[in-house]
Write an enzyme that holds these catalytic residues in place. Structure first.
Site, mmCIF file in Angstrom:
data_model
loop_
_atom_site.group_PDB
_atom_site.id
_atom_site.type_symbol
_atom_site.label_atom_id
_atom_site.label_comp_id
_atom_site.label_asym_id
_atom_site.label_seq_id
_atom_site.Cartn_x
_atom_site.Cartn_y
_atom_site.Cartn_z
ATOM 1 N N GLU A 35 0.827 -1.200 0.000
ATOM 2 C CA GLU A 35 0.000 0.000 0.000
ATOM 3 C C GLU A 35 0.866 1.258 0.000
ATOM 4 O O GLU A 35 0.488 2.285 -0.549
ATOM 5 C CB GLU A 35 -0.905 0.016 1.243
ATOM 6 C CG GLU A 35 -1.878 -1.151 1.334
ATOM 7 C CD GLU A 35 -2.400 -1.398 2.757
ATOM 8 O OE1 GLU A 35 -3.427 -2.077 2.883
ATOM 9 O OE2 GLU A 35 -1.792 -0.925 3.735
ATOM 10 N N LYS A 196 -14.144 -2.455 7.892
ATOM 11 C CA LYS A 196 -13.482 -3.177 8.980
ATOM 12 C C LYS A 196 -11.991 -3.225 8.673
ATOM 13 O O LYS A 196 -11.596 -3.630 7.579
ATOM 14 C CB LYS A 196 -14.076 -4.588 9.011
ATOM 15 C CG LYS A 196 -13.331 -5.654 9.779
ATOM 16 C CD LYS A 196 -14.061 -6.995 9.597
ATOM 17 C CE LYS A 196 -13.411 -8.118 10.376
ATOM 18 N NZ LYS A 196 -12.144 -8.577 9.810
ATOM 19 N N MET A 198 -7.664 -3.282 10.676
ATOM 20 C CA MET A 198 -6.890 -3.836 11.787
ATOM 21 C C MET A 198 -6.025 -2.793 12.504
ATOM 22 O O MET A 198 -5.190 -3.160 13.322
ATOM 23 C CB MET A 198 -6.017 -5.000 11.279
ATOM 24 C CG MET A 198 -6.855 -6.169 10.750
ATOM 25 S SD MET A 198 -5.864 -7.483 9.985
ATOM 26 C CE MET A 198 -4.979 -8.126 11.399
ATOM 27 N N ASP A 222 -12.214 -6.434 0.065
ATOM 28 C CA ASP A 222 -13.029 -7.646 0.148
ATOM 29 C C ASP A 222 -14.353 -7.340 0.821
ATOM 30 O O ASP A 222 -14.445 -6.439 1.643
ATOM 31 C CB ASP A 222 -12.286 -8.753 0.913
ATOM 32 C CG ASP A 222 -11.853 -8.289 2.289
ATOM 33 O OD1 ASP A 222 -10.778 -7.672 2.400
ATOM 34 O OD2 ASP A 222 -12.613 -8.494 3.249
#
Ligand SMILES: *[C@@H]1O[C@H](CO)[C@@H](O)[C@H](O)[C@H]1NC(C)=O
Length: 264
Positions: A35, A196, A198, A222
């Site tokens: 990224e 969502k 982490m 995803d």
């Protein structure tokens, strides 16, 4: 005027002056090398061979001047034992703390990929600006500790940026697992989350403590509530979605350039 919030009148004044001058230093915190590298190239940053971080940490700082901004991308680095990207809340909070101490940024941007919920309108490749950020895997069923566990925070408000750029807005939920247990799912629904990740809520906790404004840009790799396994879908889409993420981060940085915090 009486001091309030534990701040003196002078501190309040200094804070409002900071809001009015152009933003000069930004720190972009990114968990994965895949990224980070396209943005390092885009902004023509170079790796700092001697970042002022404690000895032994894997964090990598890329820095340079882009337009009127002093840009730092901090990649969480490869874990020194396992060699994989140091994803998750523990390293994200440490990096955020250290980066604020060392670089004193005017603004922090957490950029990364995320899972999205189609029930809440997320599609692969969508780029979201998070409005609220909370944890979904810190369940402490004791009054008040329960709320501490959820750790709800708000991102720095950027109404003009939202008006200008075509980013979606949604709530972000953070946990240290890539998969989703039924308990996590219930907490994510309670958090009303569309995306969502982490790291987000850990970064939000630290910037709240140290009073640094932060925004969270997350691109969907995803669909969590879809029929494909997360790991397969994540791997399949990572490269393409990273391109979307990088484009959005560039647009945000271009928008920020020359503006003060109160103009965002
Ligand atoms: C991090 O690990 C990846 C995968 O093993 C490797 O390709 C990359 O060169 C490593 N990067 C650094 C800076 O050590």
């Amino acid at each position: 005027m009486a001091p309030h919030d534990g701040k003196s009148v002078m501190e309040e004044f200094m804070a409002s002056e900071t809001e009015k001058r152009p933003i000069s230093t930004i720190v972009i915190i990114i968990a994965m090398q895949t990224e980070a590298l396209p943005l390092v190239n885009k902004f023509q940053l170079s790796e700092d061979p001697n970042p002022t971080f404690p000895k032994g940490v894997p964090w990598v700082r890329y820095h340079g001047i882009y337009k009127d901004l002093n840009i730092n991308i901090i990649w969480l680095g490869n874990d020194s034992v396992f060699g994989v990207n140091s994803v998750g809340t523990v390293s994200a909070s440490l990096v955020t703390y250290a980066s604020i101490q060392v670089l004193k940024p005017d603004l922090i941007i957490n950029a990364g990929t995320a899972g999205g919920f189609k029930a809440k309108g997320a599609c692969i490749g969508d780029v979201f600006l998070a409005s609220d950020i909370a944890f979904h895997d810190r369940r402490i069923p004791i009054p008040v500790f329960d709320l501490y566990g959820v750790g709800l925070q708000q991102a720095f408000s950027t109404p003009n940026l939202l008006k200008e750029l075509s980013l979606k807005v949604g709530k972000l939920s953070t946990g240290d697992s890539l998969d989703m247990s039924p308990e996590d799912e219930a907490s994510i629904i309670a958090n009303d989350a569309t995306i969502k990740d982490m790291e987000g809520a850990a970064i939000a906790y630290v910037v709240d403590l140290l009073e640094v404004p932060a925004i969270f840009i997350k691109a969907v790799t995803d669909i969590v509530d879809g029929d494909k396994p997360t790991v397969v879908e994540f791997r399949q889409n990572l490269a393409a979605v990273t391109a979307e993420l990088d484009q959005a981060v560039t647009q945000v940085v271009d928008f920020i350039n020359g503006k003060s915090l109160s103009e965002l």
